[in-house]
Scaffold this motif. Structure first.
Motif, PDB file in Angstrom:
ATOM      1  N   ILE A 231       0.842  -1.273   0.164  1.00 23.43           N
ATOM      2  CA  ILE A 231       0.032  -0.114   0.362  1.00 23.43           C
ATOM      3  C   ILE A 231       1.338   1.432   0.016  1.00 23.43           C
ATOM      4  N   THR A 232       0.842   1.753  -0.595  1.00 16.06           N
ATOM      5  CA  THR A 232       1.379   3.203  -1.267  1.00 16.06           C
ATOM      6  C   THR A 232       1.672   3.762   0.424  1.00 16.06           C
ATOM      7  N   GLY A 233       3.027   4.550   0.710  1.00 13.27           N
ATOM      8  CA  GLY A 233       2.993   5.440   1.875  1.00 13.27           C
ATOM      9  C   GLY A 233       3.603   4.287   3.292  1.00 13.27           C
ATOM     10  N   ALA A 234       2.681   3.031   2.924  1.00  9.17           N
ATOM     11  CA  ALA A 234       3.760   1.585   3.872  1.00  9.17           C
ATOM     12  C   ALA A 234       4.937   1.472   4.062  1.00  9.17           C
ATOM     13  N   ILE A 235       5.287   1.443   5.657  1.00  7.22           N
ATOM     14  CA  ILE A 235       7.292   0.866   5.056  1.00  7.22           C
ATOM     15  C   ILE A 235       6.466  -0.110   5.601  1.00  7.22           C
ATOM     16  N   ASN A 236       7.587  -1.221   6.151  1.00  6.23           N
ATOM     17  CA  ASN A 236       7.577  -2.912   5.844  1.00  6.23           C
ATOM     18  C   ASN A 236       9.334  -3.103   7.494  1.00  6.23           C
ATOM     19  N   VAL A 237       7.786  -3.816   8.233  1.00  6.90           N
ATOM     20  CA  VAL A 237       8.578  -4.232   9.358  1.00  6.90           C
ATOM     21  C   VAL A 237       8.104  -5.477   9.601  1.00  6.90           C
ATOM     22  N   ASP A 238       9.104  -7.003   9.123  1.00  4.87           N
ATOM     23  CA  ASP A 238       8.063  -8.339   8.508  1.00  4.87           C
ATOM     24  C   ASP A 238       8.335  -8.587  10.495  1.00  4.87           C
ATOM     25  N   LEU A 259      12.671  -0.517  17.588  1.00  2.06           N
ATOM     26  CA  LEU A 259      12.278  -1.173  16.465  1.00  2.06           C
ATOM     27  C   LEU A 259      11.330  -0.305  15.803  1.00  2.06           C
ATOM     28  N   TRP A 260      10.817   0.033  16.393  1.00  3.49           N
ATOM     29  CA  TRP A 260       9.102   0.854  16.787  1.00  3.49           C
ATOM     30  C   TRP A 260      10.137   2.244  16.420  1.00  3.49           C
ATOM     31  N   PHE A 261      10.383   2.486  17.430  1.00  6.69           N
ATOM     32  CA  PHE A 261      10.498   3.955  17.728  1.00  6.69           C
ATOM     33  C   PHE A 261      11.633   3.851  16.561  1.00  6.69           C
ATOM     34  N   GLU A 262      12.305   4.194  17.215  1.00  8.80           N
ATOM     35  CA  GLU A 262      13.808   4.558  16.726  1.00  8.80           C
ATOM     36  C   GLU A 262      14.216   4.583  15.189  1.00  8.80           C
ATOM     37  N   ASP A 263      13.961   2.257  14.734  1.00  9.91           N
ATOM     38  CA  ASP A 263      14.055   2.524  13.880  1.00  9.91           C
ATOM     39  C   ASP A 263      13.208   2.615  12.421  1.00  9.91           C
ATOM     40  N   THR A 326      10.528   1.847   2.651  1.00  3.95           N
ATOM     41  CA  THR A 326      11.229   1.918   3.376  1.00  3.95           C
ATOM     42  C   THR A 326      11.313   0.590   4.608  1.00  3.95           C
ATOM     43  N   VAL A 327      11.913  -0.221   3.605  1.00  2.00           N
ATOM     44  CA  VAL A 327      12.142  -1.820   4.923  1.00  2.00           C
ATOM     45  C   VAL A 327      13.567  -1.587   6.159  1.00  2.00           C
ATOM     46  N   VAL A 328      12.744  -1.787   7.649  1.00  2.11           N
ATOM     47  CA  VAL A 328      13.419  -1.890   8.306  1.00  2.11           C
ATOM     48  C   VAL A 328      13.398  -3.456   8.957  1.00  2.11           C
ATOM     49  N   ASP A 329      15.261  -2.908   8.996  1.00  2.00           N
ATOM     50  CA  ASP A 329      15.807  -4.445   8.960  1.00  2.00           C
ATOM     51  C   ASP A 329      16.631  -4.955   9.695  1.00  2.00           C
ATOM     52  N   THR A 330      16.716  -3.779  11.543  1.00  2.00           N
ATOM     53  CA  THR A 330      16.928  -3.519  12.338  1.00  2.00           C
ATOM     54  C   THR A 330      17.748  -5.264  13.293  1.00  2.00           C
ATOM     55  N   PHE A 331      16.742  -6.776  13.202  1.00  2.00           N
ATOM     56  CA  PHE A 331      16.402  -7.013  13.945  1.00  2.00           C
ATOM     57  C   PHE A 331      16.471  -8.555  12.388  1.00  2.00           C
ATOM     58  N   ALA A 332      16.933  -8.041  11.059  1.00  2.00           N
ATOM     59  CA  ALA A 332      16.302  -9.874  10.353  1.00  2.00           C
ATOM     60  C   ALA A 332      17.278 -10.109  10.177  1.00  2.00           C
ATOM     61  N   ASP A 333      16.917 -11.491   9.522  1.00  2.00           N
ATOM     62  CA  ASP A 333      17.904 -12.918   9.736  1.00  2.00           C
ATOM     63  C   ASP A 333      18.975 -12.289   8.628  1.00  2.00           C
TER      64      ASP A 333
END
Length: 333
Positions: A231-238, A259-263, A326-333
């Motif tokens: 969806i346009t405007g969404a960010i990704n947090v797997d 993960l949610w606030f800072e990154d 935007t893909v947020v991958d702070t703790f991605a494998d």
């Protein structure tokens, strides 16, 4: 969250002296020798998360719902628990209409009543770990306006068993309860609500896509939909980034805040809508946001299985390319 009854945290504080005495008493040696089976960082901080130590002290004051498969349940479950079938939760509680997927609270209420649950009961949900069907069960109960507290057992059945908690086998007899549901629109996001806030250049609401980065960027080949992307405007947090040990437990509050606030850069004061393909993975994001103190967060019931069949000509905008969003991958494998 206003539940209409004392929160799990309030109950814990109210019984603090007794609980502390129990911990310091006959169970103290076991808990000190194997603390991870009795306490978790998430349970210590979040209102709707409990650990096996807390459950052992409050077992008689809550109703228990097990979301594992039937064979696992009959082989062994927390004493007093009843099973909440995941297939019924997934398939039967909503219907597709011209305006998108609409939740049918009567169906969930019937499932809860068949498990002996009444609207005022304080409930603890558990499964194999701390993800997907566990959070989805909590979401669906909230969606039908459940008045009692609904908490997650962090670590699931495995930690209860490892902690030598009381276990039963077989299928218990259930005395059906009476449940009059009332859809909570503060929990559920409809297609219309999402569409009103999404435009060609972005979104006027915080949108979180809980699918994999590949799905988010349109690289999957799900033939149930005609469009691939987000969806346009969404960010990704797997969603697995919220969990540790292959989904067994929630991350620590400090890591989830990072993960949610800072990154991810999300503001808990702003409305946020979580989604995935069928709202199951989205329920993990929704649940975590609830625990982090979001003022207004919802789970898009139709999710991509709905949005992926729509058209931009009708105003249902989406984005799809290798570097979109935007893909947020702070703790991605």
């Amino acid at each position: 969250m206003n539940t209409g009854s004392p929160s799990r945290r309030t109950l814990l504080r109210a019984t603090g002296a007794a609980a502390t005495a129990a911990i310091a008493g006959c169970l103290s040696t076991l808990r000190e020798d194997d603390p991870e089976n009795y306490a978790t960082p998430a349970a210590a901080e979040f209102e709707d998360v409990v650990d096996s130590g807390w459950l052992e002290d409050n077992l008689e004051s809550v109703r228990l719902l097990d979301v594992r498969d039937e064979s696992a349940f009959t082989e062994g479950h927390v004493a007093g628990a009843h099973r909440l079938p995941d297939t019924e939760l997934m398939r039967d509680h909503y219907e597709e209409t011209d305006d998108g997927y609409e939740a049918s609270p009567e169906v969930i209420a019937e499932i809860a009543a068949d498990a002996g649950i009444e609207p005022d009961d304080d409930v603890v949900v558990y499964g194999e770990g701390s993800n997907l069907w566990e959070t989805y069960a909590i979401y669906t109960l909230r969606a039908i306006g459940h008045d009692g507290t609904v908490a997650l057992l962090d670590g699931g059945y495995a930690v209860w068993e490892a902690a030598d908690g009381a276990i039963e086998t077989g299928t218990p007899d259930v005395e059906s309860a009476r449940y009059e549901p009332e859809l909570d629109t503060d929990v559920v996001a409809t297609r219309a609500r999402v569409a009103e806030r999404v435009h060609e250049d972005g979104a006027d609401v915080q949108l979180v896509d809980n699918r994999s980065p590949e799905e988010y960027r349109g690289k999957d080949d799900d033939d149930r939909v005609t469009r691939h992307g987000h969806i346009t405007g969404a960010i990704n947090v797997d969603f697995p980034q919220n969990l540790v040990d292959d989904g067994a437990r929630l991350r620590s509050p400090e890591e989830l805040e990072q993960l949610w606030f800072e990154d991810a850069g999300l503001d808990p004061r702003e409305e946020t809508i979580s989604y995935c393909t069928t709202a199951v993975r989205g329920s993990v994001g929704w649940f975590v946001m609830q625990q982090l103190g979001w003022e207004e967060c919802r789970n898009y019931e139709g999710s991509w299985l709905d949005w992926g069949l729509l058209s931009e000509d009708d105003g249902y905008y989406y984005s799809s390319c290798s570097n979109a969003g935007t893909v947020v991958d702070t703790f991605a494998d």
